[in-house]
Design an enzyme around this catalytic site. Structure first.
Site, mmCIF file in Angstrom:
data_model
loop_
_atom_site.group_PDB
_atom_site.id
_atom_site.type_symbol
_atom_site.label_atom_id
_atom_site.label_comp_id
_atom_site.label_asym_id
_atom_site.label_seq_id
_atom_site.Cartn_x
_atom_site.Cartn_y
_atom_site.Cartn_z
ATOM 1 N N ARG A 125 -0.707 12.516 10.168
ATOM 2 C CA ARG A 125 0.556 13.059 10.566
ATOM 3 C C ARG A 125 0.747 14.250 9.523
ATOM 4 O O ARG A 125 0.771 14.386 8.590
ATOM 5 C CB ARG A 125 1.763 12.196 10.268
ATOM 6 C CG ARG A 125 1.716 10.969 11.393
ATOM 7 C CD ARG A 125 3.011 10.213 11.329
ATOM 8 N NE ARG A 125 2.768 9.157 12.654
ATOM 9 C CZ ARG A 125 2.769 7.968 12.642
ATOM 10 N NH1 ARG A 125 3.458 7.214 11.530
ATOM 11 N NH2 ARG A 125 2.664 7.255 13.592
ATOM 12 N N ASP A 173 3.419 -1.677 11.435
ATOM 13 C CA ASP A 173 2.964 -0.136 11.129
ATOM 14 C C ASP A 173 2.530 0.257 12.199
ATOM 15 O O ASP A 173 1.795 -0.407 12.991
ATOM 16 C CB ASP A 173 2.172 -0.289 9.882
ATOM 17 C CG ASP A 173 1.907 1.084 9.258
ATOM 18 O OD1 ASP A 173 2.442 1.609 8.144
ATOM 19 O OD2 ASP A 173 1.149 1.860 9.958
ATOM 20 N N SER A 233 6.288 6.878 13.351
ATOM 21 C CA SER A 233 6.272 5.466 12.634
ATOM 22 C C SER A 233 6.866 4.620 13.111
ATOM 23 O O SER A 233 7.845 4.562 14.099
ATOM 24 C CB SER A 233 6.216 5.693 11.217
ATOM 25 O OG SER A 233 7.685 5.132 10.718
ATOM 26 N N ASP A 275 0.735 -1.154 0.124
ATOM 27 C CA ASP A 275 0.172 -0.116 0.016
ATOM 28 C C ASP A 275 0.579 1.420 -0.062
ATOM 29 O O ASP A 275 0.243 2.330 -0.429
ATOM 30 C CB ASP A 275 -1.172 0.196 1.140
ATOM 31 C CG ASP A 275 -0.018 -0.146 2.410
ATOM 32 O OD1 ASP A 275 0.923 -0.046 2.485
ATOM 33 O OD2 ASP A 275 -0.820 -0.295 3.516
ATOM 34 N N HIS A 276 2.132 1.137 0.436
ATOM 35 C CA HIS A 276 2.983 2.601 0.559
ATOM 36 C C HIS A 276 3.454 2.800 -0.881
ATOM 37 O O HIS A 276 3.535 4.021 -1.366
ATOM 38 C CB HIS A 276 3.924 2.177 1.704
ATOM 39 C CG HIS A 276 3.438 2.543 2.980
ATOM 40 N ND1 HIS A 276 2.591 1.791 3.436
ATOM 41 C CD2 HIS A 276 3.971 3.254 3.799
ATOM 42 C CE1 HIS A 276 2.349 2.120 4.886
ATOM 43 N NE2 HIS A 276 3.262 3.325 4.944
ATOM 44 N N ARG A 316 8.880 2.480 11.442
ATOM 45 C CA ARG A 316 9.797 1.873 10.594
ATOM 46 C C ARG A 316 10.952 1.655 11.369
ATOM 47 O O ARG A 316 11.505 2.474 11.786
ATOM 48 C CB ARG A 316 9.915 3.057 9.584
ATOM 49 C CG ARG A 316 10.748 4.074 9.832
ATOM 50 C CD ARG A 316 10.696 5.297 8.955
ATOM 51 N NE ARG A 316 9.062 5.841 8.695
ATOM 52 C CZ ARG A 316 9.158 6.811 8.098
ATOM 53 N NH1 ARG A 316 9.921 7.632 7.943
ATOM 54 N NH2 ARG A 316 7.687 7.153 7.877
HETATM 55 FE FE1 SF4 Z 1 -0.420 4.551 4.907
HETATM 56 FE FE2 SF4 Z 1 0.992 5.042 7.272
HETATM 57 FE FE3 SF4 Z 1 -0.517 7.253 5.986
HETATM 58 FE FE4 SF4 Z 1 -1.727 5.327 7.215
HETATM 59 S S1 SF4 Z 1 -0.278 6.784 8.335
HETATM 60 S S2 SF4 Z 1 -2.014 6.218 5.173
HETATM 61 S S3 SF4 Z 1 -0.353 3.496 6.840
HETATM 62 S S4 SF4 Z 1 1.518 6.188 5.154
#
Ligand code: SF4
Length: 638
Positions: A379, A119, A532, A64-65, A534
């Site tokens: 964010r 995540d 995050s 998805d990223h 990560r």
């Molecule tokens: Fe994707 Fe992270 Fe944004 Fe959620 S916060 S949409 S998981 S990048």
């Protein structure tokens, strides 16, 4: 004494320790999820552990990223992930199928289960009454291998909801209010558990928006009870058989309690550049907007896009801005289309994109220089959008669409009557592209040239000595440490290549200095590593020779990731000692190995003309991992 929902789920999954606040516990993990940006490395780690098939009830590999295929790298990684899922017995959700958290909520999440995801927004699943926790990829790899997940037994923050949301106020405003009260550090060490009569006023997708955004409090997780609304949601997904009712006992005890009257809330907005920089929308109304993005795992459900579409009926989007829709999932797209609302969005002037993270992780959609971008994302850390000195505001879909119409930040209550609409009693599943697990014995894993082997790290030395390679302030995020975006993310499966970008936004000279002067340490302030999950924010600095991090306080997931990669996470016993260290100072910790092995909680650090005490607040298991040089070394040795 009765149990909270959190304690009930933990008790049912406890395999080590006891439910005593502040002590380490090990829990069984029922489900895992990975997304591609963290997952590629997680599966390389899973391979290194050497287990032929995942051991969980259910594991899902999402893409998805990294959706932009500007060269071979992301496309190769997608094929790698698909082959890994086939080999090791996972479900596979391909690119374009949606954001992991939204799809997991729709198709896989179940009340009472534990979910570990690579995540930080994995707590989205808490909207269904599951205990869903974000962690580093290596922790998820261990859980897929059937090992317990270890965490410090959290305290429980009870949030008592009463009343009902007013028109034009929605779930996003609930958590913006909690962030306004508690800040991005307010949930550290807690699970945020919602209870009270107001819970029944919120749908599961509303609840999931709240538990998702709760990650910005620094909380271990957030969750709601499982009730009639949960049963309704599961039934609408054709999954009612997975329903179990779950609520806190009447005499359950919370460590803290906050009361929140939903009826008292008004539209709120987080100003640049922190999710807790919250004010009422009316206080910043009138500021011109260049971009409005509705999407992300926080606010891209069918409800969110329908409220936008219904508001746009008979209205147009301002020509002064770009208005973009990032659907949360293929299911959302299918149902929006079937209901006719897609036509409304397109006619009104929306740019509709594929389902996925997109601009939320800087994968395109960077805003113009010096302009305001309004986003329903979780964010707005500086530069995360891809534009230097960006001005990103976080708000609800209602506030976003109001700005899209007027071209300025606008209190949505000025739009008049709130649109009324019904959600489907039975959703079109939208899961035709999800591959179920298969017998992977004959499957060959497909590796493109971008995939580099997992680096090897040495065990901790007897004595430690290194230079202060960087000194940073409070609230350093993982975006500061290891940037994302379309340029960097495709290198996620290649540690030597991605490490060239470490701390790029903070100090462009860091990498050169680390390579020339390392090994060494990084000195930081409070809440170091927020944001995050990560693990590259630990792994890549370690690759460059960062062996110690010495800060005033750590964010939870980042600290766990540091330990997993053998970086010693120290905090100042006296925060004032932070001022003693200058960039480039040589620091020493005598007998570090013996001291950590002996359980020392305080280590003496000697600098250039000064000494001070640093605390090592870790479990006995963490000590073994640090001595081994990281979790993978530890697991392979065990
Ligand atoms: Fe994707 Fe992270 Fe944004 Fe959620 S916060 S949409 S998981 S990048």
């Amino acid at each position: 004494m009765g149990y909270t929902v959190t304690e009930k789920i933990l008790a049912a999954h406890l395999v080590e320790g006891e439910l005593k606040r502040g002590t380490e516990i090990g829990i069984r993990i029922d489900q895992t999820l990975t997304q591609d940006a963290t997952g590629t490395m997680a599966y390389l780690e899973f391979e290194a552990i050497g287990i032929p098939r995942v051991q969980t009830e259910l594991s899902v590999c999402y893409v998805d990223h990294n959706l932009v295929q500007s060269d071979f790298r992301n496309a190769d990684d997608h094929r790698f992930l698909q082959s890994v899922a086939r080999k090791f017995g996972l479900y596979f959700s391909p690119p374009g199928n949606g954001i992991s958290h939204q799809v997991h909520l729709e198709r896989f999440g179940l009340p009472g289960k534990t979910l570990l995801g690579s995540d930080s927004h994995t707590p989205t699943g808490g909207g269904l009454g599951m205990l869903a926790i974000g962690a580093g990829g290596l922790d998820v790899a261990m859980a897929m291998a059937g090992k317990p997940f270890y965490l410090v037994m959290p305290r429980i923050y009870g949030i008592k909801l009463t009343g009902r949301l007013a028109p034009w106020v929605s779930a996003r405003d609930v958590l913006l209010e909690v962030l306004r009260r508690l800040s991005v550090k307010g949930g550290v060490g807690y699970v945020m558990e919602y209870f009270g009569p107001g819970v029944a006023e919120l749908s599961v997708t509303d609840r999931a928006s709240i538990t998702n955004f709760g990650a910005e409090l620094g909380a271990t997780s957030s969750l709601f009870p499982s009730d009639e609304r949960t049963r309704e949601f599961l039934a609408s997904q054709g999954r009612e058989e997975g329903f179990v009712e779950l609520s806190a006992d009447p005499d359950a005890v919370y460590d803290q309690v906050m009361e929140l009257d939903l009826a008292s809330l008004e539209p709120l907005i987080a100003c640049p550049s922190s999710p807790d920089n919250v004010v009422p929308v009316r206080e910043v109304a009138g500021r011109p907007v260049a971009q409005v993005l509705v999407g992300s795992c926080s606010n891209s459900s069918l409800r969110d896009l329908m409220v936008v579409a219904k508001t746009l009926e008979s209205r147009e989007v301002s020509r002064e801005l770009s208005f973009e829709i990032n659907p949360g999932s293929r299911q959302v797209l299918e149902n929006l289309t079937a209901a006719g609302d897609m036509l409304t969005l397109v006619r009104a002037g929306a740019r509709v994109h594929q389902a996925g993270c997109l601009g939320c992780i800087g994968m395109g959609q960077a805003p113009p220089t010096g302009t305001i971008s309004l986003r329903t994302f979780p964010r707005n850390f500086p530069g995360r959008s891809g534009t230097k000195n960006d001005q990103v505001y976080l708000c609800s879909p209602e506030t976003a669409v109001a700005a899209a119409i007027t071209g300025r930040i606008t209190d949505p209550r000025e739009l008049g009557a709130y649109p009324r609409f019904d959600l489907p009693r039975r959703y079109l599943p939208g899961d035709s592209r999800i591959e179920p697990p298969r017998d992977g014995a004959e499957v060959e894993i497909v590796r493109g040239p971008n995939i580099a082997p997992f680096p090897e790290f040495k065990p901790l030395a007897a004595d430690w000595q290194g230079r202060a390679l960087l000194k940073v302030e409070d609230n350093i995020t993982t975006d500061h440490i290891m940037p994302a975006g379309a340029k960097v993310l495709p290198l996620r499966s290649n540690v030597p290549a991605i490490s060239a970008f470490v701390y790029e936004a903070v100090d462009p000279e860091f990498v050169k200095r680390a390579r020339e002067e390392g090994p060494g340490l990084v000195v930081g302030g409070d809440n170091y590593g927020q944001g995050s999950s990560r693990e590259h924010a630990a792994l890549a600095p370690r690759f460059l020779g960062v062996e110690v991090k010495l800060v005033k306080s750590f964010a939870r997931i980042h600290k766990a990731n540091l330990i997993n990669f053998g970086i010693v996470p120290l905090t100042f016993a006296d925060p004032a000692d932070y001022d003693k260290i200058k960039l480039g100072d040589l620091l020493r910790i005598e007998s570090i190995r013996a001291q950590i092995a002996a359980g020392a909680e305080t280590l003496t650090v000697a600098g250039e003309g000064y000494t001070f005490q640093a605390r090592l607040d870790v479990s006995p298991r963490h000590r073994e991992i640090l001595l081994a040089g990281g979790l993978l070394n530890w697991a392979q040795a065990g």
